[in-house]
Design a protein around this motif. Structure first.
Motif, short mmCIF file in Angstrom:
data_model
loop_
_atom_site.label_atom_id
_atom_site.label_comp_id
_atom_site.label_asym_id
_atom_site.label_seq_id
_atom_site.Cartn_x
_atom_site.Cartn_y
_atom_site.Cartn_z
N LEU A 111 17.71 -84.61 81.41
CA LEU A 111 18.84 -83.70 81.60
C LEU A 111 19.00 -82.88 80.32
N PHE A 112 18.73 -81.58 80.43
CA PHE A 112 18.85 -80.69 79.28
C PHE A 112 19.87 -79.59 79.57
N LEU A 113 20.38 -79.02 78.48
CA LEU A 113 21.23 -77.84 78.56
C LEU A 113 20.56 -76.71 77.79
N LEU A 114 20.50 -75.53 78.37
CA LEU A 114 20.06 -74.34 77.66
C LEU A 114 21.25 -73.39 77.56
N LEU A 115 21.53 -72.92 76.37
CA LEU A 115 22.65 -72.00 76.16
C LEU A 115 22.09 -70.63 75.81
N ASP A 116 22.28 -69.68 76.72
CA ASP A 116 21.71 -68.34 76.56
C ASP A 116 22.65 -67.46 75.74
N GLN A 117 22.52 -67.55 74.42
CA GLN A 117 23.27 -66.74 73.47
C GLN A 117 24.78 -66.88 73.60
N LEU A 118 25.21 -68.11 73.81
CA LEU A 118 26.63 -68.44 73.71
C LEU A 118 27.09 -68.11 72.30
N SER A 119 28.22 -67.45 72.13
CA SER A 119 28.57 -66.95 70.80
C SER A 119 29.78 -67.61 70.14
N ASP A 120 30.63 -68.27 70.91
CA ASP A 120 31.85 -68.85 70.35
C ASP A 120 31.60 -70.29 69.87
N VAL A 121 31.87 -70.55 68.60
CA VAL A 121 31.56 -71.87 68.03
C VAL A 121 32.40 -72.98 68.65
N ARG A 122 33.63 -72.64 69.07
CA ARG A 122 34.48 -73.68 69.68
C ARG A 122 34.01 -74.01 71.10
N ASN A 123 33.58 -73.01 71.84
CA ASN A 123 32.97 -73.29 73.14
C ASN A 123 31.72 -74.15 72.96
N PHE A 124 30.92 -73.82 71.96
CA PHE A 124 29.72 -74.58 71.66
C PHE A 124 30.07 -76.03 71.36
N GLY A 125 31.08 -76.23 70.52
CA GLY A 125 31.50 -77.59 70.17
C GLY A 125 31.99 -78.38 71.38
N ALA A 126 32.77 -77.71 72.23
CA ALA A 126 33.28 -78.38 73.44
C ALA A 126 32.14 -78.78 74.37
N ILE A 127 31.14 -77.91 74.48
CA ILE A 127 29.99 -78.21 75.33
C ILE A 127 29.20 -79.39 74.76
N ILE A 128 29.01 -79.42 73.46
CA ILE A 128 28.30 -80.55 72.83
C ILE A 128 29.03 -81.86 73.11
N ARG A 129 30.35 -81.82 73.02
CA ARG A 129 31.15 -83.03 73.26
C ARG A 129 30.96 -83.54 74.69
N THR A 130 31.03 -82.63 75.68
CA THR A 130 30.82 -83.02 77.07
C THR A 130 29.39 -83.50 77.29
N ALA A 131 28.44 -82.83 76.63
CA ALA A 131 27.03 -83.21 76.77
C ALA A 131 26.82 -84.65 76.31
N GLU A 132 27.46 -85.03 75.23
CA GLU A 132 27.32 -86.41 74.72
C GLU A 132 27.93 -87.39 75.72
N ALA A 164 26.12 -66.45 78.19
CA ALA A 164 27.06 -65.99 77.18
C ALA A 164 28.43 -65.71 77.81
N GLU A 165 29.47 -65.82 76.97
CA GLU A 165 30.84 -65.67 77.46
C GLU A 165 31.09 -64.31 78.12
N ASP A 166 30.49 -63.26 77.57
CA ASP A 166 30.83 -61.91 78.04
C ASP A 166 29.89 -61.38 79.13
N ARG A 167 28.63 -61.80 79.12
CA ARG A 167 27.68 -61.19 80.06
C ARG A 167 26.89 -62.20 80.89
N GLY A 168 27.13 -63.48 80.69
CA GLY A 168 26.43 -64.47 81.50
C GLY A 168 24.97 -64.63 81.09
N ILE A 169 24.15 -65.04 82.04
CA ILE A 169 22.73 -65.30 81.77
C ILE A 169 21.94 -64.00 81.87
N SER A 170 21.00 -63.80 80.97
CA SER A 170 20.17 -62.61 80.96
C SER A 170 19.39 -62.50 82.28
N PRO A 171 19.24 -61.27 82.81
CA PRO A 171 18.53 -61.08 84.10
C PRO A 171 17.12 -61.67 84.11
#
Length: 244
Positions: A97-118, A198-205
């Protein structure tokens, strides 16, 4: 808890890069010239290091020291290679089970995702070297220390990571509203990697096109999307539910 390290000065940052320090991001003063400055720019490009050109006022806010037009953040964690992550999962009895983050830019969103991932047993998180949120003290704090427990890999391009995972027998699922399938139509019991955009544009086409499956969350209200860290948590817990 280990804290983020900041270094400043052209020569100091050049030495840090040449010493393979895990540099997350370099802030460079706009319009600066000189041989050392050009050398640093060249090293940044060669090593694929995340960087930004900023006004001198930004650098003065980052440090009160003589920065000479450059400030860098050294990551408080050690990054893995994608090969390491895949190799580790091959030794386990449970599906990857892996997560790929496509240019997520907010450090707090990143931290929250890492916490849930763990909390949901994610084997590793994969981010892009350029354009991704850095691992800062805020990331560590928001993750409640989980950033020290979940392996994180950096790659040159998320699309390359998609192909690498697929070649290793791991299905890639894109979290996107551009589909008729919901997460309840997807089989998460097999080895999977979930892509969050990413928060503003989602996943790249191009990455959407390369994915094996696309899935969305059913939204019953008037607001058209969830915060990315919340959406990621729903995807991960649907995986846990199916695998339980």
């Amino acid at each position: 808890m280990q804290k983020e390290t900041q270094i400043y000065g052209l020569r100091a940052i050049i030495e840090a890069i040449n010493s393979n320090e895990p540099i997350d991001k370099v802030f460079l003063q706009k319009g600066l010239k000189g041989e050392l400055y050009k050398e640093l720019e060249s090293l940044i490009r060669k090593n694929g290091i995340n960087s930004s050109y900023v006004p001198i006022e930004k650098l003065n806010r980052l440090t009160k020291n003589n920065h000479q037009g450059a400030v860098a953040n050294i990551s408080p964690i050690t990054f893995y290679s994608i090969e390491n992550l895949i190799e580790q999962t091959e030794k386990k009895n449970t599906p990857a089970l892996f997560l790929l983050l496509d240019q997520l830019s907010d450090v707090r969103n990143f931290g929250a995702i890492i916490r849930t991932a763990e909390c949901t047993g994610v084997d590793g998180i994969i981010i892009q070297k350029k354009g991704a949120a850095p691992v800062t003290a805020d990331t560590i704090k928001t993750s409640a220390g989980a950033a020290f427990k979940v392996p994180i890999a950096k790659v040159n391009h998320i699309k390359d990571a998609v192909f690498h995972l697929q070649a290793s027998g791991i299905k890639v699922i894109a979290a996107t509203e551009k589909t008729d399938n919901t997460i309840y139509d997807i089989n998460f019991k097999e080895p999977v990697a979930i892509i969050m955009g990413a928060e503003d544009r989602g996943i790249s086409p191009s990455i959407l096109k390369a994915s094996d499956y696309k899935a969305k969350l059913p939204l019953l209200g008037e607001i058209e999307s969830l915060n990315v860290s919340v959406a990621c948590a729903v995807f991960l817990y649907e995986t846990v539910r199916q695998r339980s």
